[in-house]
Design an enzyme around this catalytic site. Structure first.
Site, PDB file in Angstrom:
ATOM      1  N   GLU A 280       0.822  -1.216   0.000  1.00  0.00           N
ATOM      2  CA  GLU A 280       0.000   0.000   0.000  1.00  0.00           C
ATOM      3  C   GLU A 280       0.854   1.263   0.000  1.00  0.00           C
ATOM      4  OE1 GLU A 280      -2.354  -0.958   3.445  1.00  0.00           O
ATOM      5  OE2 GLU A 280      -0.801  -0.261   4.816  1.00  0.00           O
ATOM      6  N   PRO A 281       1.561   1.499  -1.117  1.00  0.00           N
ATOM      7  CA  PRO A 281       2.381   2.707  -1.192  1.00  0.00           C
ATOM      8  C   PRO A 281       1.519   3.962  -1.304  1.00  0.00           C
ATOM      9  CG  PRO A 281       2.243   1.680  -3.349  1.00  0.00           C
ATOM     10  CD  PRO A 281       1.554   0.745  -2.384  1.00  0.00           C
ATOM     11  N   GLY A 282       2.039   5.063  -0.777  1.00  0.00           N
ATOM     12  CA  GLY A 282       1.416   6.372  -0.982  1.00  0.00           C
ATOM     13  C   GLY A 282       2.400   7.233  -1.745  1.00  0.00           C
ATOM     14  N   ARG A 318       5.684  19.847   5.157  1.00  0.00           N
ATOM     15  CA  ARG A 318       6.774  18.896   5.458  1.00  0.00           C
ATOM     16  C   ARG A 318       8.065  19.588   5.929  1.00  0.00           C
ATOM     17  NH1 ARG A 318       8.966  15.522   2.641  1.00  0.00           N
ATOM     18  NH2 ARG A 318       8.794  13.742   4.028  1.00  0.00           N
ATOM     19  N   CYS A 351       3.310  33.189  10.556  1.00  0.00           N
ATOM     20  CA  CYS A 351       4.090  33.738  11.669  1.00  0.00           C
ATOM     21  C   CYS A 351       4.715  32.612  12.496  1.00  0.00           C
ATOM     22  CB  CYS A 351       3.204  34.614  12.538  1.00  0.00           C
ATOM     23  SG  CYS A 351       2.417  35.903  11.583  1.00  0.00           S
ATOM     24  N   GLU A 352       5.545  31.863  11.869  1.00  0.00           N
ATOM     25  CA  GLU A 352       6.327  30.801  12.519  1.00  0.00           C
ATOM     26  C   GLU A 352       7.665  30.814  11.799  1.00  0.00           C
ATOM     27  OE1 GLU A 352       5.612  28.665  14.938  1.00  0.00           O
ATOM     28  OE2 GLU A 352       3.445  28.905  15.102  1.00  0.00           O
TER      29      GLU A 352
HETATM   30  N1  LLP Z   1      -0.008   2.398   5.052  1.00  0.00           N
HETATM   31  C1  LLP Z   1      -0.140   2.865   6.306  1.00  0.00           C
HETATM   32  C2  LLP Z   1      -0.845   2.063   7.309  1.00  0.00           C
HETATM   33  C3  LLP Z   1       0.399   4.125   6.634  1.00  0.00           C
HETATM   34  O1  LLP Z   1       0.271   4.590   7.875  1.00  0.00           O
HETATM   35  C4  LLP Z   1       1.060   4.880   5.639  1.00  0.00           C
HETATM   36  C5  LLP Z   1       1.632   6.183   5.952  1.00  0.00           C
HETATM   37  C6  LLP Z   1       1.154   4.347   4.328  1.00  0.00           C
HETATM   38  C7  LLP Z   1       0.615   3.095   4.077  1.00  0.00           C
HETATM   39  C8  LLP Z   1       1.814   5.073   3.205  1.00  0.00           C
HETATM   40  O2  LLP Z   1       3.142   5.387   3.454  1.00  0.00           O
HETATM   41  P1  LLP Z   1       4.077   5.935   2.261  1.00  0.00           P
HETATM   42  O3  LLP Z   1       4.155   4.855   1.218  1.00  0.00           O
HETATM   43  O4  LLP Z   1       3.430   7.160   1.719  1.00  0.00           O
HETATM   44  O5  LLP Z   1       5.364   6.197   2.929  1.00  0.00           O
HETATM   45  N2  LLP Z   1       3.374  12.551   6.558  1.00  0.00           N
HETATM   46  C9  LLP Z   1       4.664  11.869   6.485  1.00  0.00           C
HETATM   47  C10 LLP Z   1       4.484  10.415   6.217  1.00  0.00           C
HETATM   48  C11 LLP Z   1       3.611   9.762   7.243  1.00  0.00           C
HETATM   49  C12 LLP Z   1       3.025   8.546   6.653  1.00  0.00           C
HETATM   50  C13 LLP Z   1       1.960   8.017   7.506  1.00  0.00           C
HETATM   51  N3  LLP Z   1       1.514   6.730   7.094  1.00  0.00           N
HETATM   52  C14 LLP Z   1       5.556  12.577   5.479  1.00  0.00           C
HETATM   53  O6  LLP Z   1       5.199  13.626   4.979  1.00  0.00           O
HETATM   54  O7  LLP Z   1       6.675  12.117   5.218  1.00  0.00           O
END
Ligand code: LLP
Length: 423
Positions: A280-282, A318, A351-352
């Site tokens: 499950e990539p994001g 980020r 303002c940070e």
């Molecule tokens: N599956 C689960 C259960 C997750 O909690 C996450 C991300 C993903 C998949 C997807 O992860 P990815 O493939 O995108 O790394 N906001 C942070 C990243 C936090 C991710 C939280 N969970 C950032 O900007 O680096």
């Protein structure tokens, strides 16, 4: 120089800034589809029934989700609103596996689990304490459990999601007990899940293979102690992308091969029936398809030189939250571009003091009106945005494959900001 990091669709950006008010996010459909295909292809070669999900939290714009679904991905949802938006995209039968995907939250009340279950999501429970909630919401035939395999990795410490300091997952020592509990409640089919870190450093070539080996050891232990056979193994997301020009790209083919080897070795060693692989990539799917396009409003030459732009950390938090590095390109807007490159920091209007989207960066000489393009803003960017200082969030455009633009989200208005006030 990694071309993947320094590339941006310059012609499209130049066309877009003539038509649309800055700042805005620009998403490249061609790159998005290519990422989806490359990811699927790498794993499907070794796992013919590979089931890819996309982590909605990375970028939840429905037009983006539709494209990803068209490319054969289902969804990983983490909250009721992510469930809700994915349900609006189509009927369950339209999805790759006739399920809409997996729901992986944490610390959820039973009501949230019920909402996801009723929407057709396969539930992935984060802790043993959540198992009794199944009685309340109705025991499903199929349940997955998230295991904390004891080790995790990430580029940023707060994105390490496994090991003793992580708030996620069932400690692997409790795994057999947890599966026995769900089995005794009447669950017939079982999945196992891990998510050990986000943006796992690209240099960690063996990481995914090694961690899968560990998880398959847990699978064998569960089978031995409880007789439960795991049918589905979700290896989570976390596949890193390069943010700096000097970083390499991840070789997904190599990772898929190392996972294949881990499966072969462990299934043979423990006599396991091979579970169905999911991931499950994001970030890997959406990060490099997105750019935050902004314009220089103010230049301050004080102790340091600050280039003030019309986007701020509320658009893309980020750098302010993690000190994360995002590559920046400058398009000089003057008739005769020029001036020596110089070291500047790119500041927003919040303002940070951490509202600096880039710090001490050597960039082309900037003047008011120049365009600043911030790279890798397709994942964990808009979706992490906020409204501090009453700052509005901005529009999103999709650069279609035929070169046209589609506005896929308008900019917020003051009225949007106060829409929830009752008086
Ligand atoms: N599956 C689960 C259960 C997750 O909690 C996450 C991300 C993903 C998949 C997807 O992860 P990815 O493939 O995108 O790394 N906001 C942070 C990243 C936090 C991710 C939280 N969970 C950032 O900007 O680096």
């Amino acid at each position: 120089m990694n071309k993947q990091v320094i590339y941006y669709p310059e012609d499209a950006v130049l066309r877009a800034v003539k038509q649309f008010e800055t700042p805005f996010f620009l998403y490249d459909e061609a790159r998005l589809r290519e990422n989806c295909r490359n990811f699927k292809k790498a794993f499907s070669r070794h796992f013919p029934n590979f089931w890819p999900l996309y982590a909605v939290k990375a970028n939840s714009n429905p037009e983006i989700l539709k494209i990803i679904a068209e490319e054969g991905f289902d969804f990983d949802a983490s909250s009721p609103s992510e469930v809700w938006i994915t349900r609006k995209l189509g009927k369950t039968e339209d999805f790759a596996m006739s399920s809409i995907g997996m729901f992986t939250g944490n610390y959820n009340p039973a009501s949230e689990l019920k909402y996801a279950k009723d929407a057709g999501y396969l539930l992935n429970l984060d802790d043993i304490s959540m198992i009794p909630m199944l009685q309340e919401i109705g025991v499903s035939e199929f349940i997955s459990l998230r295991i904390n395999p004891g080790v995790g990795k990430a580029t940023i410490e707060s994105n390490v999601f496994a090991g003793p300091n992580a708030k996620y997952g069932i400690p692997f020592e409790q795994a057999a007990q947890a599966y026995a509990m769900v089995r005794d409640m009447g669950v017939k089919r079982f999945g196992i899940h891990m998510m050990t870190g986000s943006n796992v450093p690209i240099g960690e070539k063996n990481y995914f293979g090694d961690i899968i080996k560990k998880l398959l050891e847990v699978v064998a232990d569960i089978k031995e102690k409880t007789g439960v056979e795991i049918e589905l193994l979700n290896m989570g997301g976390g596949f890193g992308v390069p943010y700096r020009p000097e970083e390499d790209s991840l070789n997904m083919e190599e990772i898929a091969l190392s996972v294949r080897k881990a499966f072969d070795e462990q299934c043979e060693k423990y006599g396991l029936k091979e579970p169905h692989l999911m991931a499950e990539p994001g970030r890997w799917i959406t990060a490099d398809m997105g750019f935050l396009v902004s314009r220089v409003d103010v230049i301050k030459d004080g102790y340091k030189k600050f280039v003030g732009i019309d986007a701020s950390s509320n658009d893309m938090p980020r750098p302010s939250i993690y000190g994360a590095y995002h590559h920046v390109s400058v398009i000089q807007a003057r008739e005769s571009s020029g001036g020596k490159p110089e070291t500047v920091s790119i500041a927003g209007k919040i303002c940070e003091n951490n509202d600096q989207l880039a710090q001490d960066r050597e960039l082309l000489h900037c003047e008011v009106g120049d365009i600043i393009v911030i790279h890798n803003c397709g994942a964990h960017a808009y979706s992490m945005g906020h409204n501090y200082n009453g700052r509005l969030r901005h529009a999103e455009y999709l650069l279609r494959i035929d070169g046209s633009f589609a506005k896929i989200r308008r900019a917020e208005t003051f009225e949007d900001l106060y829409a929830t006030i009752l008086s």
